[in-house]
Design a protein around this motif. Sequence first.
Motif, PDB file in Angstrom:
ATOM      1  N   PHE A  23       0.833  -1.203   0.000  1.00 56.60           N
ATOM      2  CA  PHE A  23       0.000   0.000   0.000  1.00 56.60           C
ATOM      3  C   PHE A  23       0.867   1.254   0.000  1.00 56.60           C
ATOM      4  O   PHE A  23       0.486   2.288  -0.550  1.00 56.60           O
ATOM      5  CB  PHE A  23      -1.003   0.014   1.162  1.00 56.60           C
ATOM      6  CG  PHE A  23      -0.412   0.280   2.516  1.00 56.60           C
ATOM      7  CD1 PHE A  23      -0.155   1.585   2.942  1.00 56.60           C
ATOM      8  CD2 PHE A  23      -0.123  -0.760   3.370  1.00 56.60           C
ATOM      9  CE1 PHE A  23       0.393   1.831   4.193  1.00 56.60           C
ATOM     10  CE2 PHE A  23       0.433  -0.523   4.626  1.00 56.60           C
ATOM     11  CZ  PHE A  23       0.693   0.777   5.029  1.00 56.60           C
ATOM     12  N   ALA A  24       2.063   1.179   0.595  1.00 57.12           N
ATOM     13  CA  ALA A  24       2.971   2.329   0.600  1.00 57.12           C
ATOM     14  C   ALA A  24       3.516   2.581  -0.809  1.00 57.12           C
ATOM     15  O   ALA A  24       3.634   3.741  -1.240  1.00 57.12           O
ATOM     16  CB  ALA A  24       4.114   2.110   1.581  1.00 57.12           C
ATOM     17  N   ALA A  25       3.834   1.516  -1.528  1.00 59.34           N
ATOM     18  CA  ALA A  25       4.297   1.661  -2.917  1.00 59.34           C
ATOM     19  C   ALA A  25       3.180   2.220  -3.786  1.00 59.34           C
ATOM     20  O   ALA A  25       3.409   3.103  -4.617  1.00 59.34           O
ATOM     21  CB  ALA A  25       4.767   0.320  -3.457  1.00 59.34           C
ATOM     22  N   GLU A  26       1.972   1.702  -3.598  1.00 62.44           N
ATOM     23  CA  GLU A  26       0.832   2.193  -4.374  1.00 62.44           C
ATOM     24  C   GLU A  26       0.631   3.686  -4.129  1.00 62.44           C
ATOM     25  O   GLU A  26       0.451   4.473  -5.070  1.00 62.44           O
ATOM     26  CB  GLU A  26      -0.429   1.415  -4.000  1.00 62.44           C
ATOM     27  CG  GLU A  26      -1.654   1.854  -4.770  1.00 62.44           C
ATOM     28  CD  GLU A  26      -2.903   1.092  -4.366  1.00 62.44           C
ATOM     29  OE1 GLU A  26      -3.745   0.860  -5.243  1.00 62.44           O
ATOM     30  OE2 GLU A  26      -3.028   0.730  -3.171  1.00 62.44           O
ATOM     31  N   GLN A  27       0.690   4.093  -2.876  1.00 62.19           N
ATOM     32  CA  GLN A  27       0.512   5.501  -2.535  1.00 62.19           C
ATOM     33  C   GLN A  27       1.630   6.356  -3.142  1.00 62.19           C
ATOM     34  O   GLN A  27       1.377   7.411  -3.714  1.00 62.19           O
ATOM     35  CB  GLN A  27       0.476   5.676  -1.017  1.00 62.19           C
ATOM     36  CG  GLN A  27       0.241   7.103  -0.574  1.00 62.19           C
ATOM     37  CD  GLN A  27       0.160   7.216   0.942  1.00 62.19           C
ATOM     38  OE1 GLN A  27       0.111   6.226   1.657  1.00 62.19           O
ATOM     39  NE2 GLN A  27       0.132   8.434   1.430  1.00 62.19           N
ATOM     40  N   LEU A  28       2.871   5.891  -3.032  1.00 64.22           N
ATOM     41  CA  LEU A  28       4.009   6.612  -3.584  1.00 64.22           C
ATOM     42  C   LEU A  28       3.840   6.847  -5.083  1.00 64.22           C
ATOM     43  O   LEU A  28       4.019   7.964  -5.575  1.00 64.22           O
ATOM     44  CB  LEU A  28       5.303   5.832  -3.320  1.00 64.22           C
ATOM     45  CG  LEU A  28       6.573   6.392  -3.962  1.00 64.22           C
ATOM     46  CD1 LEU A  28       6.973   7.708  -3.303  1.00 64.22           C
ATOM     47  CD2 LEU A  28       7.698   5.367  -3.870  1.00 64.22           C
ATOM     48  N   PHE A  29       3.477   5.789  -5.814  1.00 62.63           N
ATOM     49  CA  PHE A  29       3.388   5.901  -7.266  1.00 62.63           C
ATOM     50  C   PHE A  29       2.144   6.660  -7.720  1.00 62.63           C
ATOM     51  O   PHE A  29       2.131   7.219  -8.813  1.00 62.63           O
ATOM     52  CB  PHE A  29       3.475   4.526  -7.916  1.00 62.63           C
ATOM     53  CG  PHE A  29       4.838   3.895  -7.774  1.00 62.63           C
ATOM     54  CD1 PHE A  29       5.998   4.627  -7.989  1.00 62.63           C
ATOM     55  CD2 PHE A  29       4.964   2.567  -7.412  1.00 62.63           C
ATOM     56  CE1 PHE A  29       7.260   4.047  -7.857  1.00 62.63           C
ATOM     57  CE2 PHE A  29       6.212   1.978  -7.278  1.00 62.63           C
ATOM     58  CZ  PHE A  29       7.361   2.719  -7.505  1.00 62.63           C
ATOM     59  N   LYS A  30       1.101   6.668  -6.912  1.00 65.57           N
ATOM     60  CA  LYS A  30      -0.063   7.503  -7.248  1.00 65.57           C
ATOM     61  C   LYS A  30       0.252   8.978  -7.023  1.00 65.57           C
ATOM     62  O   LYS A  30      -0.176   9.834  -7.794  1.00 65.57           O
ATOM     63  CB  LYS A  30      -1.288   7.078  -6.442  1.00 65.57           C
ATOM     64  CG  LYS A  30      -1.941   5.835  -7.000  1.00 65.57           C
ATOM     65  CD  LYS A  30      -3.235   5.507  -6.298  1.00 65.57           C
ATOM     66  CE  LYS A  30      -3.868   4.298  -6.978  1.00 65.57           C
ATOM     67  NZ  LYS A  30      -5.105   3.891  -6.340  1.00 65.57           N
ATOM     68  N   THR A 103       2.275   2.229 -16.753  1.00 67.16           N
ATOM     69  CA  THR A 103       3.149   2.702 -17.815  1.00 67.16           C
ATOM     70  C   THR A 103       2.551   2.483 -19.197  1.00 67.16           C
ATOM     71  O   THR A 103       3.120   2.918 -20.182  1.00 67.16           O
ATOM     72  CB  THR A 103       4.509   1.980 -17.765  1.00 67.16           C
ATOM     73  OG1 THR A 103       4.281   0.580 -17.906  1.00 67.16           O
ATOM     74  CG2 THR A 103       5.250   2.260 -16.470  1.00 67.16           C
ATOM     75  N   ALA A 104       1.426   1.787 -19.259  1.00 69.62           N
ATOM     76  CA  ALA A 104       0.782   1.501 -20.543  1.00 69.62           C
ATOM     77  C   ALA A 104      -0.731   1.422 -20.329  1.00 69.62           C
ATOM     78  O   ALA A 104      -1.206   1.117 -19.230  1.00 69.62           O
ATOM     79  CB  ALA A 104       1.310   0.182 -21.111  1.00 69.62           C
ATOM     80  N   GLU A 105      -1.463   1.673 -21.395  1.00 69.89           N
ATOM     81  CA  GLU A 105      -2.929   1.727 -21.312  1.00 69.89           C
ATOM     82  C   GLU A 105      -3.538   0.408 -20.833  1.00 69.89           C
ATOM     83  O   GLU A 105      -4.520   0.400 -20.096  1.00 69.89           O
ATOM     84  CB  GLU A 105      -3.509   2.113 -22.684  1.00 69.89           C
ATOM     85  CG  GLU A 105      -4.979   2.419 -22.661  1.00 69.89           C
ATOM     86  CD  GLU A 105      -5.352   3.586 -21.749  1.00 69.89           C
ATOM     87  OE1 GLU A 105      -6.434   3.511 -21.128  1.00 69.89           O
ATOM     88  OE2 GLU A 105      -4.584   4.552 -21.647  1.00 69.89           O
ATOM     89  N   HIS A 106      -2.961  -0.725 -21.233  1.00 72.73           N
ATOM     90  CA  HIS A 106      -3.542  -2.030 -20.874  1.00 72.73           C
ATOM     91  C   HIS A 106      -3.248  -2.456 -19.436  1.00 72.73           C
ATOM     92  O   HIS A 106      -3.821  -3.420 -18.948  1.00 72.73           O
ATOM     93  CB  HIS A 106      -3.085  -3.108 -21.859  1.00 72.73           C
ATOM     94  CG  HIS A 106      -1.621  -3.417 -21.782  1.00 72.73           C
ATOM     95  ND1 HIS A 106      -0.653  -2.606 -22.337  1.00 72.73           N
ATOM     96  CD2 HIS A 106      -0.954  -4.450 -21.216  1.00 72.73           C
ATOM     97  CE1 HIS A 106       0.537  -3.128 -22.124  1.00 72.73           C
ATOM     98  NE2 HIS A 106       0.385  -4.247 -21.439  1.00 72.73           N
ATOM     99  N   VAL A 107      -2.359  -1.764 -18.744  1.00 68.74           N
ATOM    100  CA  VAL A 107      -2.020  -2.111 -17.365  1.00 68.74           C
ATOM    101  C   VAL A 107      -3.117  -1.622 -16.420  1.00 68.74           C
ATOM    102  O   VAL A 107      -3.569  -0.484 -16.508  1.00 68.74           O
ATOM    103  CB  VAL A 107      -0.656  -1.505 -16.955  1.00 68.74           C
ATOM    104  CG1 VAL A 107      -0.376  -1.730 -15.476  1.00 68.74           C
ATOM    105  CG2 VAL A 107       0.467  -2.088 -17.808  1.00 68.74           C
ATOM    106  N   ILE A 108      -3.550  -2.514 -15.542  1.00 70.85           N
ATOM    107  CA  ILE A 108      -4.551  -2.183 -14.530  1.00 70.85           C
ATOM    108  C   ILE A 108      -3.802  -1.756 -13.274  1.00 70.85           C
ATOM    109  O   ILE A 108      -3.108  -2.569 -12.657  1.00 70.85           O
ATOM    110  CB  ILE A 108      -5.462  -3.395 -14.246  1.00 70.85           C
ATOM    111  CG1 ILE A 108      -6.183  -3.828 -15.530  1.00 70.85           C
ATOM    112  CG2 ILE A 108      -6.459  -3.064 -13.126  1.00 70.85           C
ATOM    113  CD1 ILE A 108      -6.813  -5.207 -15.445  1.00 70.85           C
ATOM    114  N   GLN A 109      -3.933  -0.489 -12.910  1.00 71.12           N
ATOM    115  CA  GLN A 109      -3.212   0.027 -11.751  1.00 71.12           C
ATOM    116  C   GLN A 109      -3.956  -0.364 -10.484  1.00 71.12           C
ATOM    117  O   GLN A 109      -5.075   0.069 -10.244  1.00 71.12           O
ATOM    118  CB  GLN A 109      -3.059   1.551 -11.841  1.00 71.12           C
ATOM    119  CG  GLN A 109      -2.163   2.101 -10.764  1.00 71.12           C
ATOM    120  CD  GLN A 109      -1.834   3.580 -10.954  1.00 71.12           C
ATOM    121  OE1 GLN A 109      -2.374   4.244 -11.825  1.00 71.12           O
ATOM    122  NE2 GLN A 109      -0.950   4.082 -10.137  1.00 71.12           N
ATOM    123  N   THR A 110      -3.292  -1.209  -9.684  1.00 68.88           N
ATOM    124  CA  THR A 110      -3.887  -1.705  -8.449  1.00 68.88           C
ATOM    125  C   THR A 110      -2.798  -2.306  -7.568  1.00 68.88           C
ATOM    126  O   THR A 110      -1.731  -2.684  -8.055  1.00 68.88           O
ATOM    127  CB  THR A 110      -4.965  -2.767  -8.754  1.00 68.88           C
ATOM    128  OG1 THR A 110      -5.673  -3.078  -7.570  1.00 68.88           O
ATOM    129  CG2 THR A 110      -4.375  -4.038  -9.341  1.00 68.88           C
TER     130      THR A 110
END
Length: 152
Positions: A23-30, A103-110
């Motif tokens: 969750f920390a990585a997700e928050q950082l990258f968002k 990094t690409a349209e087909h990637v689901i960010q989660t």
Amino acid sequence: MGGNLMSSKFRFLNEKLYTTPSFAAEQLFKEQPHLFDDYHEGYRQQVEKWPKNPLDLIVSELSKDKYKSAHIGDFGCGEGKLELALKEAGHVGDIFSFDVGKTAEHVIQTDIKSVPIDEDELDVGVFCLSLMGTNFPEFLAEANRVMQHGGT
């Protein structure tokens, strides 16, 4: 960005990914999406030095006829190259590419500890250099949740 600076940034981000929960990585990258791009630029530089990229071995295996219509989840897909390579090879089953950054349209960010697909939806789950984060057992539990019984 210069090679040494990019390598240093990659090592710093890589260390962060291994020593914090997802969750920390997700928050950082968002909050700072450019860091995900920086990480993958550094990753690409590292891969060029390897004698063999493990992703190439996975693509080779999953390109076989027996997987042609398999439903595949790529957990921690990075740039989503597995999906692109398999579709280019004629794969007809669903492929889901999941990662904390996009990094690409087909990637689901989660966060891959909780992917947005139903139980028993996948035949194959892939973790290619992606069991990072102090909560990586949750990634495996989530893959188990979405894998069909008898999956690979």
